[in-house]
Design a protein around this motif. Sequence first.
Motif, short mmCIF file in Angstrom:
data_model
loop_
_atom_site.label_atom_id
_atom_site.label_comp_id
_atom_site.label_asym_id
_atom_site.label_seq_id
_atom_site.Cartn_x
_atom_site.Cartn_y
_atom_site.Cartn_z
N PRO A 101 37.18 21.71 39.71
CA PRO A 101 36.70 23.05 40.08
C PRO A 101 37.35 23.59 41.34
CG PRO A 101 34.88 21.61 39.47
CD PRO A 101 36.10 20.75 39.56
N GLU A 102 37.67 22.68 42.27
CA GLU A 102 38.24 23.12 43.54
C GLU A 102 39.76 23.29 43.48
OE1 GLU A 102 37.95 18.57 43.77
OE2 GLU A 102 36.96 20.26 42.79
N SER A 103 40.34 23.15 42.28
CA SER A 103 41.79 23.24 42.17
C SER A 103 42.31 24.65 42.41
CB SER A 103 42.27 22.74 40.80
OG SER A 103 41.71 23.51 39.76
N GLY A 104 41.47 25.64 42.32
CA GLY A 104 41.89 27.01 42.59
C GLY A 104 40.73 27.97 42.41
N HIS A 105 40.84 29.13 43.04
CA HIS A 105 39.79 30.15 42.95
C HIS A 105 40.41 31.53 42.82
CE1 HIS A 105 37.67 26.74 44.81
NE2 HIS A 105 36.60 27.22 44.22
N VAL A 106 39.64 32.46 42.28
CA VAL A 106 40.07 33.84 42.16
C VAL A 106 38.96 34.75 42.66
CG1 VAL A 106 41.52 33.28 40.16
CG2 VAL A 106 39.20 34.20 39.79
N LEU A 107 39.33 36.01 42.92
CA LEU A 107 38.35 37.04 43.30
C LEU A 107 38.31 38.12 42.23
CD1 LEU A 107 39.11 37.68 47.10
CD2 LEU A 107 37.33 36.22 46.12
N GLY A 108 37.11 38.47 41.79
CA GLY A 108 36.89 39.63 40.94
C GLY A 108 36.05 40.62 41.72
N ILE A 109 36.54 41.84 41.90
CA ILE A 109 35.90 42.82 42.79
C ILE A 109 35.62 44.11 42.04
CG2 ILE A 109 36.20 44.19 44.90
CD1 ILE A 109 38.14 41.99 45.88
N ASP A 110 34.42 44.65 42.24
CA ASP A 110 34.08 45.99 41.76
C ASP A 110 33.87 46.87 42.98
OD1 ASP A 110 33.17 48.27 40.56
OD2 ASP A 110 31.32 47.41 39.76
N MET A 111 34.82 47.77 43.23
CA MET A 111 34.69 48.72 44.33
C MET A 111 34.30 50.06 43.73
SD MET A 111 34.99 48.98 47.66
CE MET A 111 33.54 50.03 47.60
N GLY A 112 32.99 50.28 43.59
CA GLY A 112 32.48 51.46 42.92
C GLY A 112 32.06 52.56 43.86
N ALA A 113 31.43 53.58 43.28
CA ALA A 113 30.95 54.70 44.10
C ALA A 113 29.72 54.30 44.90
CB ALA A 113 30.63 55.89 43.20
N HIS A 114 28.93 53.35 44.38
CA HIS A 114 27.65 53.01 45.00
C HIS A 114 27.56 51.57 45.49
CE1 HIS A 114 25.85 56.82 43.72
NE2 HIS A 114 26.47 56.64 42.58
N LYS A 115 28.54 50.73 45.16
CA LYS A 115 28.45 49.33 45.58
C LYS A 115 29.84 48.73 45.71
CE LYS A 115 28.30 46.97 41.08
NZ LYS A 115 28.52 48.14 40.22
N ALA A 116 29.89 47.67 46.52
CA ALA A 116 31.02 46.75 46.54
C ALA A 116 30.47 45.41 46.12
CB ALA A 116 31.64 46.67 47.93
N LEU A 117 31.02 44.86 45.04
CA LEU A 117 30.55 43.58 44.51
C LEU A 117 31.74 42.65 44.41
CD1 LEU A 117 28.46 41.72 43.19
CD2 LEU A 117 28.89 42.89 41.02
N VAL A 118 31.63 41.49 45.05
CA VAL A 118 32.71 40.51 45.08
C VAL A 118 32.23 39.22 44.43
CG1 VAL A 118 34.26 39.14 46.54
CG2 VAL A 118 33.70 41.50 47.17
N LEU A 119 32.97 38.74 43.43
CA LEU A 119 32.69 37.46 42.79
C LEU A 119 33.81 36.50 43.11
CD1 LEU A 119 31.63 38.68 39.21
CD2 LEU A 119 30.16 38.30 41.21
N VAL A 120 33.45 35.28 43.49
CA VAL A 120 34.42 34.20 43.68
C VAL A 120 34.22 33.21 42.54
CG1 VAL A 120 35.33 32.43 45.23
CG2 VAL A 120 34.25 34.48 46.18
N SER A 121 35.30 32.90 41.84
CA SER A 121 35.22 32.03 40.68
C SER A 121 36.23 30.90 40.79
CB SER A 121 35.50 32.85 39.40
OG SER A 121 35.84 32.02 38.31
N ASP A 122 35.86 29.72 40.26
CA ASP A 122 36.86 28.67 40.12
C ASP A 122 37.69 28.95 38.87
OD1 ASP A 122 35.51 27.63 37.85
OD2 ASP A 122 34.37 26.21 39.06
N LEU A 123 38.69 28.13 38.61
CA LEU A 123 39.61 28.40 37.51
C LEU A 123 38.99 28.17 36.15
CD1 LEU A 123 43.02 27.05 38.85
CD2 LEU A 123 42.13 29.39 38.84
#
Length: 391
Positions: free
Chosen positions: A87-109
């Motif tokens: 699980p710790e071999s790598g991570h990515v960011l998925g981001i929603d920069m919307g009109a009403h929120k900023a939502l950041v998800l950190v995920s393993d590979l």
Amino acid sequence: MTQPIDAYPARARTPLRSSNLQLTLRAFLDGGTFTVSEVAHRTGLSRPTAQLAVQELASAGWLSTVDATGEGGARTGRPANAYQLRPESGHVLGIDMGAHKALVLVSDLAGNIVAEKRCEVQPSWTFQRRLTQLDETVEAALQDVGLTPDDIESVAIATPGVVDHDSRVTYAPAIPEWEGIDMRTHMREVFGLDAHVYNDMQLAAVAEHWCGAGREASDVVYVHVGRRIGTGLLIGGKPHRGRDGAAGEIGLWRALPWEGAFDELVGEDSADALSEAGQGDAVQRLFERAKLGDAAAAERIDQFTRRLVTGIAPVIVTINPELVIIGGGISAAGEAIRQPIDRRMPGETAFPPRVVCSLLGDRSSAIGAMRMALNRAEEALFDSIDTRTSR
């Protein structure tokens, strides 16, 4: 971060051997714990070939060894080893920069969300304030799991408006000052990360196809219904962006009968439906009144569904999708909104699609961004497997 596969050039690399490594790595990226025999079965490789590939991936740090019998399992003879993606071999960011929120998800590979940070933003904010809030949210998400930007393999960002193929926002009526924003350059300058930016509705469709209501469909129209109404298209399981990134941007259709439709639907609750959570609350109150016999509420719902289906009908006829997914604040009504939309579809086309409600709520665009970041991380991993015949 793990080492590149090429850091372990014990043998001459051939195209066939590189292909074997890619097949094996793909099996683990899909998730699960497997013995060498199971890897051979899943990939179609011979057992000796699978053994070599697994050993090299483990040496490079991408796989870890576990006991295939499981804790407390019965043991007869020497237990087989099994392997899984670290699980710790790598991570990515998925981001929603919307009109009403900023939502950041950190995920393993493997696609497991290990951190999630959300903050509310305002449509009226300047672009500088909005980007500052995005930076702070990314930093907080990384700090939650003890990561730094150096630990991130890939970033994808979802945002409203038309986003061209160079990740630049070219049209964004929902957010003042957002047109022309280049978040890819911003992320590179602030965090040293290469980000790719996409329209949020397109990524919501990607998310539903990956882990939501559209998992068994290849051609999908995702319809976001709230104060902002828009669509995202999947064709053959992939987001369809069009020449300028504007495919599915129904809001660009000047004859669209949706202007003011959501405010007219929620009526006196319209002023409360400014945030995405508020939209869902306003919709639920309206549908509860209709269920209790409020004729005016029922009439507003009927008129709204008529206008909604009229607006998406040209897309349905053109794409001929298997599935229409209703998302956004309106999806809080569930069957109460799905059924009237479904009933109207046969009146617009001889080949009506199935209609369902989103399963992912307001996280759909961020989850879609995470999936796109994972795709790019996987491509980079495969590229790191040198396809040259020798060094």
